[in-house]
Write a protein that holds these residues in place. Structure first.
Motif, mmCIF file in Angstrom:
data_model
loop_
_atom_site.group_PDB
_atom_site.id
_atom_site.type_symbol
_atom_site.label_atom_id
_atom_site.label_comp_id
_atom_site.label_asym_id
_atom_site.label_seq_id
_atom_site.Cartn_x
_atom_site.Cartn_y
_atom_site.Cartn_z
ATOM 1 N N ILE A 169 44.670 43.901 34.285
ATOM 2 C CA ILE A 169 46.122 44.264 34.336
ATOM 3 C C ILE A 169 46.913 43.198 34.825
ATOM 4 O O ILE A 169 47.934 42.954 34.038
ATOM 5 C CB ILE A 169 46.212 45.854 35.024
ATOM 6 C CG1 ILE A 169 45.517 46.814 34.440
ATOM 7 C CG2 ILE A 169 47.599 46.127 35.448
ATOM 8 C CD1 ILE A 169 45.252 48.164 35.431
ATOM 9 N N CYS A 170 46.480 42.529 35.793
ATOM 10 C CA CYS A 170 47.330 41.682 36.420
ATOM 11 C C CYS A 170 47.516 40.373 35.484
ATOM 12 O O CYS A 170 48.476 39.820 35.112
ATOM 13 C CB CYS A 170 47.008 40.977 37.713
ATOM 14 S SG CYS A 170 47.091 42.280 39.095
ATOM 15 N N ASN A 171 46.472 40.096 34.908
ATOM 16 C CA ASN A 171 46.395 38.953 33.817
ATOM 17 C C ASN A 171 47.412 39.226 32.681
ATOM 18 O O ASN A 171 48.214 38.304 31.990
ATOM 19 C CB ASN A 171 45.188 38.510 33.276
ATOM 20 C CG ASN A 171 44.967 37.489 32.532
ATOM 21 O OD1 ASN A 171 45.117 36.181 33.016
ATOM 22 N ND2 ASN A 171 44.652 37.522 31.176
ATOM 23 N N THR A 172 47.173 40.827 32.234
ATOM 24 C CA THR A 172 48.186 41.121 31.143
ATOM 25 C C THR A 172 49.702 40.867 31.387
ATOM 26 O O THR A 172 50.509 40.374 30.637
ATOM 27 C CB THR A 172 47.735 42.391 30.510
ATOM 28 O OG1 THR A 172 46.373 42.420 30.158
ATOM 29 C CG2 THR A 172 48.609 42.810 29.402
ATOM 30 N N SER B 266 48.299 35.540 40.790
ATOM 31 C CA SER B 266 47.653 35.372 41.935
ATOM 32 C C SER B 266 46.670 36.460 42.276
ATOM 33 O O SER B 266 45.508 36.213 42.731
ATOM 34 C CB SER B 266 48.788 35.204 43.076
ATOM 35 O OG SER B 266 49.329 34.091 42.813
ATOM 36 N N LEU B 267 47.327 37.822 42.064
ATOM 37 C CA LEU B 267 46.387 38.944 42.317
ATOM 38 C C LEU B 267 45.355 38.854 41.162
ATOM 39 O O LEU B 267 44.023 39.270 41.669
ATOM 40 C CB LEU B 267 47.306 40.180 41.708
ATOM 41 C CG LEU B 267 48.191 40.568 42.958
ATOM 42 C CD1 LEU B 267 49.136 41.645 42.576
ATOM 43 C CD2 LEU B 267 47.548 40.915 44.196
ATOM 44 N N GLY B 268 45.426 38.458 39.985
ATOM 45 C CA GLY B 268 44.382 38.441 39.066
ATOM 46 C C GLY B 268 43.462 37.514 39.379
ATOM 47 O O GLY B 268 42.087 37.535 39.569
ATOM 48 N N PHE B 269 43.777 36.338 39.944
ATOM 49 C CA PHE B 269 42.850 35.208 40.361
ATOM 50 C C PHE B 269 42.068 35.709 41.446
ATOM 51 O O PHE B 269 40.802 35.649 41.644
ATOM 52 C CB PHE B 269 43.436 33.957 40.903
ATOM 53 C CG PHE B 269 42.615 32.922 41.434
ATOM 54 C CD1 PHE B 269 41.945 32.205 40.761
ATOM 55 C CD2 PHE B 269 42.664 32.911 43.015
ATOM 56 C CE1 PHE B 269 40.845 31.093 41.281
ATOM 57 C CE2 PHE B 269 41.791 31.872 43.349
ATOM 58 C CZ PHE B 269 41.131 31.271 42.719
ATOM 59 N N MET B 270 42.594 36.569 42.471
ATOM 60 C CA MET B 270 41.974 37.067 43.745
ATOM 61 C C MET B 270 40.809 38.000 43.131
ATOM 62 O O MET B 270 39.644 38.097 43.716
ATOM 63 C CB MET B 270 43.079 37.709 44.699
ATOM 64 C CG MET B 270 42.447 38.133 45.773
ATOM 65 S SD MET B 270 43.675 38.979 46.952
ATOM 66 C CE MET B 270 44.396 40.127 46.107
ATOM 67 N N ALA B 271 41.216 38.956 42.427
ATOM 68 C CA ALA B 271 40.357 39.919 41.979
ATOM 69 C C ALA B 271 39.100 39.211 41.089
ATOM 70 O O ALA B 271 38.048 39.800 40.995
ATOM 71 C CB ALA B 271 41.046 40.898 40.891
ATOM 72 N N VAL C 24 37.520 36.311 51.098
ATOM 73 C CA VAL C 24 38.418 36.164 49.672
ATOM 74 C C VAL C 24 39.460 36.930 49.650
ATOM 75 O O VAL C 24 40.878 36.575 49.469
ATOM 76 C CB VAL C 24 37.613 36.203 48.512
ATOM 77 C CG1 VAL C 24 38.328 36.233 47.430
ATOM 78 C CG2 VAL C 24 36.745 34.996 48.431
ATOM 79 N N LEU C 25 39.328 38.215 50.058
ATOM 80 C CA LEU C 25 40.607 39.019 50.017
ATOM 81 C C LEU C 25 41.408 38.917 51.083
ATOM 82 O O LEU C 25 42.827 39.064 51.082
ATOM 83 C CB LEU C 25 39.967 40.518 50.282
ATOM 84 C CG LEU C 25 39.133 41.368 48.988
ATOM 85 C CD1 LEU C 25 38.773 42.555 49.506
ATOM 86 C CD2 LEU C 25 40.388 41.322 47.897
ATOM 87 N N ILE C 26 40.861 38.656 52.422
ATOM 88 C CA ILE C 26 42.153 38.316 53.345
ATOM 89 C C ILE C 26 42.618 37.137 53.134
ATOM 90 O O ILE C 26 43.980 37.111 53.277
ATOM 91 C CB ILE C 26 41.171 37.998 54.736
ATOM 92 C CG1 ILE C 26 40.666 39.304 55.043
ATOM 93 C CG2 ILE C 26 42.058 37.508 55.687
ATOM 94 C CD1 ILE C 26 39.512 39.362 56.466
ATOM 95 N N ILE C 27 42.104 36.049 52.455
ATOM 96 C CA ILE C 27 43.100 34.622 52.229
ATOM 97 C C ILE C 27 43.900 35.151 51.194
ATOM 98 O O ILE C 27 45.163 34.492 51.239
ATOM 99 C CB ILE C 27 41.749 33.718 51.741
ATOM 100 C CG1 ILE C 27 40.977 33.266 53.244
ATOM 101 C CG2 ILE C 27 42.578 32.499 51.448
ATOM 102 C CD1 ILE C 27 39.953 32.052 52.668
ATOM 103 N N GLY C 28 43.621 35.936 50.177
ATOM 104 C CA GLY C 28 44.361 35.929 49.014
ATOM 105 C C GLY C 28 45.720 36.701 49.539
ATOM 106 O O GLY C 28 46.736 36.527 49.030
ATOM 107 N N ILE C 29 45.243 37.730 50.403
ATOM 108 C CA ILE C 29 46.543 38.712 50.792
ATOM 109 C C ILE C 29 47.595 37.783 51.553
ATOM 110 O O ILE C 29 48.682 37.944 51.532
ATOM 111 C CB ILE C 29 46.006 39.910 51.755
ATOM 112 C CG1 ILE C 29 45.314 40.665 50.824
ATOM 113 C CG2 ILE C 29 47.127 40.491 52.411
ATOM 114 C CD1 ILE C 29 44.480 41.869 51.526
ATOM 115 N N ILE C 30 47.118 36.891 52.529
ATOM 116 C CA ILE C 30 47.679 36.193 53.344
ATOM 117 C C ILE C 30 48.768 35.196 52.575
ATOM 118 O O ILE C 30 49.928 35.142 52.620
ATOM 119 C CB ILE C 30 46.847 35.397 54.416
ATOM 120 C CG1 ILE C 30 46.091 36.184 55.486
ATOM 121 C CG2 ILE C 30 47.741 34.110 55.121
ATOM 122 C CD1 ILE C 30 45.522 35.277 56.348
#
Length: 416
Positions: A297-300, A343-348, A364-370
């Motif tokens: 979804i994020c990539n699209t 950014s969300l797509g990369f994190m997922a 990975v999730l914590i770093i991505g959210i920060i």
């Protein structure tokens, strides 16, 4: 330094002036030497009305340097010194602070009782501190002044200009500081003068007020003659705004194209790869995972919004000012959404790749959210400038506006 000052006091040289007309008190105030100022005030019968060759009293010198402690000490010693006008321009120390962008001094005056009469006082040219801060592009000082209800935003100077007239004469959407000053004044409901003489739309003839009626020859504070006296053939040429518009849109267009390219490639290199056997041949191996759904979804979203940004920015090249403004506004919005989605797509995607190692997936999730929060702040600031007079909007944008002012203002070095 205190020992040297003791010797000067013993030699009774404290009233001597140097070649620039400065007394020891002027010098101590100019470098922020609080202990020296206190010693001079305690042990000598100083005349605080003495001016140097620039026409400045010690309190003006301290204000020009931004030394709040020195100003407090001088006001405590002589409360009347706050109303001392400079010799040439007739400016009080608040005028001087506003002229030189010393927001700490301005903030101190606005909060200090007994100094209210300085806030709207005019110099010899009819300029209030707000006029001077606007002329010299000190957005933070203008911001502080426009938030104080005691400041009269609509006073006019000898040229018949309000602060808003001055801001509009220098307004340029490619210059953040001028834009922020105009926004601060308009959001505070500042008005234009009925018959302002100011030349609008960035006129080259719009000049700041002179620094003194009689510039001292040979002094450090001597000012060059006003530009209006310089022959037109020698005036600096203004940069071509069309070229700057193209450079801006080309940069944004390049970024949006890169995002579209990256997200397009990610659509064919799914995390986990593809099944090679029936009945799910050519299907993504992680199709049923929730994070995979987030990635797709994020990539699209990133792919299509970056393309929309590119198309929108192309319209900015049609040499129409209105289209340029609309294109930049919507292009930035689409590009911001694309970057967030990417950014969300990369994190997922990374989460899926390391999900079997639970602690690493959480990291990975914590770093991505920060990092995503860090990304949202500058993106939010891009859309912040708003001249709305709505009180709620003004209060919400108070501190983000200061961040923009801080980011766009050069550091002002103190003069020793």
């Amino acid at each position: 330094m205190a020992e040297m000052l003791d010797k000067i006091l013993a030699m009774k040289l404290v009233h001597q002036k140097d070649k620039d007309g400065r007394t020891p008190l002027h010098c101590a105030a100019s470098i922020g030497y609080l202990e020296g100022v206190q010693m001079l005030l305690r042990q000598s019968n100083f005349d605080l009305y003495q001016t140097d060759s620039d026409g400045f009293c010690p309190i003006h010198v301290a204000s020009r340097g931004g030394y709040v402690d020195i100003v407090k000490e001088l006001l405590q010693f002589s409360p009347d010194s706050g109303e001392l006008p400079s010799k040439h321009e007739g400016r009080n120390f608040l005028h001087v602070a506003a002229r030189h962008g010393k927001d700490d001094i301005v903030d101190f005056v606005l909060k200090r009782e007994g100094l209210e009469n300085l806030i709207n006082e005019k110099d010899n040219y009819g300029n209030t501190p707000l006029h001077l801060a606007t002329w010299h592009k000190h957005a933070k000082v203008v911001h502080y002044l426009t938030w104080d209800k005691r400041v009269d935003l609509n006073l006019v100077n000898e040229e018949g200009q309000t602060a808003l007239d001055i801001a509009e004469s220098m307004m340029d959407k490619l210059r953040m500081r001028q834009t922020l000053i105009g926004i601060a004044l308009m959001s505070a409901r500042a008005q234009r003068a009925p018959k302002s003489k100011v030349k609008r739309s960035g006129s080259a003839d719009a000049q700041p007020p002179p620094e003194s009626k009689v510039p001292p020859s040979g002094s450090a504070g001597a000012q060059p003659p006003p530009e209006s006296k310089v022959p037109p053939s020698r005036r600096p040429k203004l940069s071509d705004p069309t070229k700057e518009y193209k450079d801006m849109t080309n940069t944004l267009l390049l970024v949006s194209t890169l995002v579209a390219t990256v997200t397009f490639a990610a659509g064919f290199t799914m995390p986990g790869g593809y099944n090679s056997s029936n009945p799910n041949a050519s299907m993504a191996t992680l199709l049923m995972r929730n994070m995979f759904h987030v990635f797709v979804i994020c990539n699209t979203i990133a792919m299509h919004t970056s393309i929309l940004a590119a198309i929108t920015l192309i319209w900015a090249h049609l040499h129409d000012t209105f289209l340029f403004n609309i294109s930049i506004q919507w292009g930035l919005a689409f590009l911001g959404l694309a970057v967030i989605a990417m950014s969300l797509g990369f994190m997922a995607s990374v989460y899926l790749a390391v999900s079997n190692l639970h602690w690493l997936a959480i990291v990975v999730l914590i770093i991505g959210i920060i990092c995503l929060v860090g990304l949202l702040i500058p993106l939010h600031l891009l859309f912040l400038p708003d001249s709305s007079t709505n009180c709620i909007v003004r209060y919400i944008s108070y501190y983000p506006f200061l961040i923009l002012v801080w980011a766009s203002s050069p550091k002002i070095k103190r003069k020793d």
